[in-house]
Write a protein that holds these residues in place. Structure first.
Motif: not given
Length: 111
Positions: A15-18, A75-79, A87-90, A94-99
């Motif tokens: 993810i972001e940050g490698g 699991k995260f998208s269903q929380s 939770a919104s797509y954004t 943002e949280n799932f792909n945060n490094p």
């Protein structure tokens, strides 16, 4: 759209940050889904953010398990947020792909 064109659904775990992130589930003493670079980091995140258990707690293999990225994403998208809404797509993206290593889901009884 090919599923690999979507930054959330991509099979790539970098993810972001490698940083290559992995996902771990812990069920005891409290449930948590954690994003971390490795098992040791996941244990530290759990101890700090979910259950303030002895820092020297030695997690057994059956207490913490690595899960597939797609499983963690589902699991995260269903929380639900604190207000009970999904939770919104954004927010998910943002949280799932945060490094950063972090707790994605924790036992609702801890709030």
């Amino acid at each position: 759209m090919n599923h690999t064109d979507n930054p959330i659904i991509s099979d790539i775990q970098t993810i972001e940050g490698g940083r290559t992130m992995k996902f771990y589930e812990i069920n005891d003493p409290y449930y948590a889904l954690i994003k971390a670079t490795d098992k040791e980091e996941a244990e530290k995140v759990y101890i700090k953010g979910v259950a303030e258990i002895d820092d020297y707690h030695n997690f057994q293999d059956e207490e913490i398990r690595e899960v597939e990225r797609d499983y963690a994403l589902i699991k995260f998208s269903q929380s639900r947020r604190e207000d009970g809404e999904l939770a919104s797509y954004t927010y998910i993206s943002e949280n799932f792909n945060n490094p950063e290593s972090e707790v994605l889901i924790w036992d609702g009884h801890l709030q």
